[in-house]
Design an enzyme around this catalytic site. Structure first.
Site, PDB file in Angstrom:
ATOM      1  CG  HIS A 257      -2.169   0.331   1.251  1.00 27.72           C
ATOM      2  ND1 HIS A 257      -1.469   2.004   1.561  1.00 27.72           N
ATOM      3  CD2 HIS A 257      -3.176   0.845   0.447  1.00 27.72           C
ATOM      4  CE1 HIS A 257      -2.874   3.079   1.646  1.00 27.72           C
ATOM      5  NE2 HIS A 257      -4.098   1.656   1.219  1.00 27.72           N
ATOM      6  CD  GLU A 312      -8.165  -3.368  -4.123  1.00 27.21           C
ATOM      7  OE1 GLU A 312      -9.325  -4.240  -4.548  1.00 27.21           O
ATOM      8  OE2 GLU A 312      -7.898  -1.934  -4.757  1.00 27.21           O
TER       9      GLU A 312
HETATM   10  N1  ACO Z   1       4.210  -7.730  -4.718  1.00 28.85           N
HETATM   11  C1  ACO Z   1       5.749  -7.637  -4.923  1.00 28.85           C
HETATM   12  N2  ACO Z   1       6.366  -7.044  -4.287  1.00 28.85           N
HETATM   13  C2  ACO Z   1       5.738  -5.497  -4.358  1.00 28.85           C
HETATM   14  C3  ACO Z   1       4.523  -5.227  -3.902  1.00 28.85           C
HETATM   15  C4  ACO Z   1       3.618  -6.414  -4.569  1.00 28.85           C
HETATM   16  N3  ACO Z   1       2.308  -6.463  -4.521  1.00 28.85           N
HETATM   17  N4  ACO Z   1       4.014  -4.369  -3.679  1.00 28.85           N
HETATM   18  C5  ACO Z   1       5.374  -3.623  -3.107  1.00 28.85           C
HETATM   19  N5  ACO Z   1       6.043  -4.249  -3.801  1.00 28.85           N
HETATM   20  C6  ACO Z   1       8.036  -4.276  -3.944  1.00 28.85           C
HETATM   21  C7  ACO Z   1       7.971  -3.991  -5.663  1.00 28.85           C
HETATM   22  O1  ACO Z   1       8.134  -4.217  -6.525  1.00 28.85           O
HETATM   23  C8  ACO Z   1       8.906  -2.205  -5.300  1.00 28.85           C
HETATM   24  O2  ACO Z   1      10.140  -3.686  -5.144  1.00 28.85           O
HETATM   25  P1  ACO Z   1      11.979  -2.590  -5.471  1.00 28.85           P
HETATM   26  O3  ACO Z   1      12.170  -1.506  -4.510  1.00 28.85           O
HETATM   27  O4  ACO Z   1      12.834  -4.020  -5.475  1.00 28.85           O
HETATM   28  O5  ACO Z   1      11.895  -2.551  -6.891  1.00 28.85           O
HETATM   29  C9  ACO Z   1       8.453  -2.030  -4.104  1.00 28.85           C
HETATM   30  O6  ACO Z   1       8.158  -2.902  -3.185  1.00 28.85           O
HETATM   31  C10 ACO Z   1       8.369  -0.286  -3.654  1.00 28.85           C
HETATM   32  O7  ACO Z   1       6.968  -0.685  -4.648  1.00 28.85           O
HETATM   33  P2  ACO Z   1       6.110   0.815  -5.219  1.00 28.85           P
HETATM   34  O8  ACO Z   1       5.209   0.899  -6.292  1.00 28.85           O
HETATM   35  O9  ACO Z   1       7.508   2.040  -5.551  1.00 28.85           O
HETATM   36  O10 ACO Z   1       5.570   0.566  -3.616  1.00 28.85           O
HETATM   37  P3  ACO Z   1       4.021   1.593  -3.237  1.00 28.85           P
HETATM   38  O11 ACO Z   1       4.219   1.358  -1.577  1.00 28.85           O
HETATM   39  O12 ACO Z   1       4.025   2.467  -3.722  1.00 28.85           O
HETATM   40  O13 ACO Z   1       2.870   0.945  -4.090  1.00 28.85           O
HETATM   41  C11 ACO Z   1       1.113  -0.602  -4.340  1.00 28.85           C
HETATM   42  C12 ACO Z   1       1.626   0.418  -3.749  1.00 28.85           C
HETATM   43  C13 ACO Z   1       0.452  -0.059  -6.127  1.00 28.85           C
HETATM   44  C14 ACO Z   1      -0.292  -0.869  -3.930  1.00 28.85           C
HETATM   45  C15 ACO Z   1       1.931  -2.215  -4.572  1.00 28.85           C
HETATM   46  O14 ACO Z   1       2.263  -2.433  -3.135  1.00 28.85           O
HETATM   47  C16 ACO Z   1       0.734  -2.919  -5.466  1.00 28.85           C
HETATM   48  O15 ACO Z   1       1.409  -2.481  -6.343  1.00 28.85           O
HETATM   49  N6  ACO Z   1       0.257  -3.892  -4.677  1.00 28.85           N
HETATM   50  C17 ACO Z   1      -0.116  -5.504  -5.510  1.00 28.85           C
HETATM   51  C18 ACO Z   1      -1.474  -4.289  -6.173  1.00 28.85           C
HETATM   52  C19 ACO Z   1      -2.097  -4.070  -5.041  1.00 28.85           C
HETATM   53  O16 ACO Z   1      -2.682  -4.705  -4.186  1.00 28.85           O
HETATM   54  N7  ACO Z   1      -3.160  -3.020  -5.361  1.00 28.85           N
HETATM   55  C20 ACO Z   1      -4.435  -3.133  -4.502  1.00 28.85           C
HETATM   56  C21 ACO Z   1      -4.074  -1.546  -3.567  1.00 28.85           C
HETATM   57  S1  ACO Z   1      -4.767  -1.588  -2.336  1.00 28.85           S
HETATM   58  C22 ACO Z   1      -6.400  -0.084  -2.890  1.00 28.85           C
HETATM   59  O17 ACO Z   1      -5.146   0.595  -3.783  1.00 28.85           O
HETATM   60  C23 ACO Z   1      -7.216   0.244  -2.242  1.00 28.85           C
END
Ligand code: ACO
Length: 369
Positions: A257, A312
């Site tokens: 998140h 989610e």
């Molecule tokens: N699975 C695997 N790796 C992840 C995940 C995940 N679900 N979420 C973050 N990471 C990793 C990224 O790969 C990245 O790794 P790196 O630094 O080695 O490249 C690191 O964590 C940071 O990623 P960001 O995208 O910058 O993190 P952010 O906190 O901004 O991301 C997000 C938030 C977009 C929700 C992300 O966690 C994601 O894509 N999750 C999966 C989709 C999902 O579940 N969405 C619903 C969110 S809840 C809502 O919106 C109501």
């Protein structure tokens, strides 16, 4: 080109307005570091047993011309559901080539500013009536008329299925609607406040909010969580499937998140709601095993970044178990979030100043004469 001294540059720190305070509100507060969602002085966990109408009474408190208690809201919403149902039949045919959320957008556009029912009541009442009719229409079924005597969650499920819902399903949907009702100045709520600040009216404000919710970066369906569980298929495949996914650098759906650095409190509340739904779901027991393995692997692979279960993951399980088709999940989210949108619009209207930020011009200047 000279820069106006009062305009702050859009640096990477302000892109997406991250960290910028753009409104003051008494409605809700998201504390991402502590994993807390506070709604008008209550931690979300303490609201988990409330009815949706009770939560609406809390959100609307002091914002409506006349104070409305929970049972008055229940009666007003029931009557308003009956009223908006008259709009459904003439418009359903026009939704034929639209997705469920586009169809909801179209039906909400039929709410007239001239209506003498308070607009916040009509907007909250309309979403379940429209969303249930849209879901049925997509399966070739006729809409089911509302029952004004029921609560919003019970009537939503009855209008969806055509038969009364079990007490467990109603309780679970009530918990879901309460859980997603408000969440700080998220993109759709901000959109609603911007439109409200132009005095365009409540219906225009919440339709704009729905358009923002529709995007996959905001209210995009938790359907992908079910797709992931389906793709894993069986228990022996959980660890190898998740490991392969992470090895390819892909994301696990339902984890991580932008704001919460610890567990999303909404995930815990919804997990609690699944406890009574196990008999109605093919997924819940299996999903818990997937969650445990995913958290172990994420902690191993990303030791520097805490990645926890988000809202989610359990949304998908709750909504599937109570009978919603995955392509209607965004509309059910809108049914809950409409409580927050209407409260924010009322709050904005009560103390309004046009929201009008500035942009920094980076294009070319006219050639010197
Ligand atoms: N699975 C695997 N790796 C992840 C995940 C995940 N679900 N979420 C973050 N990471 C990793 C990224 O790969 C990245 O790794 P790196 O630094 O080695 O490249 C690191 O964590 C940071 O990623 P960001 O995208 O910058 O993190 P952010 O906190 O901004 O991301 C997000 C938030 C977009 C929700 C992300 O966690 C994601 O894509 N999750 C999966 C989709 C999902 O579940 N969405 C619903 C969110 S809840 C809502 O919106 C109501």
């Amino acid at each position: 080109m000279t820069t106006h001294p009062q305009i702050h540059s859009a640096t990477s720190a302000t892109m997406g307005l991250e960290g910028i305070v753009a409104a003051e509100t008494v409605l809700s507060h998201v504390d991402g570091a502590a994993g807390r969602l506070i709604i008008r002085g209550h931690d979300l966990q303490d609201l988990a047993g409330w009815s949706f109408e009770g939560l609406i009474a809390l959100l609307w408190q002091d914002l409506t011309p006349e104070p409305l208690a929970e049972d008055q809201i229940r009666a007003a919403l029931g009557a308003a559901r009956v009223q908006v149902f008259a709009l459904v039949d003439p418009l359903l045919a026009a939704t034929k080539s639209l997705s469920p959320v586009e169809a909801l957008r179209l039906l909400l556009s039929a709410l007239a500013d001239e209506s003498d029912v308070p607009h916040h009541v009509l907007a909250v009442a309309a979403v379940p009536v429209f969303a249930a009719a849209i879901a049925r229409h997509r399966c070739g079924q006729s809409p089911v008329a509302p029952d004004a005597a029921l609560g919003q969650a019970a009537d939503f499920l009855r209008m969806l299925r055509g038969t009364p819902a079990t007490a467990e399903a109603v309780r679970a949907l009530d918990t879901y609607l309460v859980t997603v009702a408000d969440h700080g100045l998220n993109a759709s709520t901000f959109t609603a406040r911007v439109i409200a600040s132009t005095k365009a009216g409540l219906f225009s404000s919440v339709i704009g909010a729905l358009c923002a919710l529709k995007g996959p970066l905001h209210g995009g369906a938790p359907g992908p969580v079910l797709d992931m569980l389906d793709a894993i298929g069986e228990e022996s495949q959980i660890r190898p499937w998740l490991m392969q996914k992470l090895a390819r650098g892909e994301r696990l759906m339902g984890f991580g998140h932008r704001i919460y650095r610890v567990r999303d409190p909404r995930a815990d509340v919804l997990k609690g709601a699944t406890a009574h739904l196990r008999h109605a779901s093919n997924w819940i027991g299996f999903a818990e095993k997937v969650e445990a393995e995913a958290l172990t692997l994420l902690a191993e692979k990303k030791p520097l970044r805490p990645i926890q279960t988000n809202v989610e993951f359990y949304t998908a399980l709750v909504l599937e178990a109570v009978g919603f088709p995955p392509d209607s999940f965004t509309n059910v989210f809108a049914a809950g979030r409409m409580a927050g949108w209407t409260a924010h619009v009322l709050e904005q209207e009560a103390n309004n100043r046009l929201i009008r930020p500035q942009s920094r011009y980076t294009g070319p200047m006219p050639a010197a004469a």
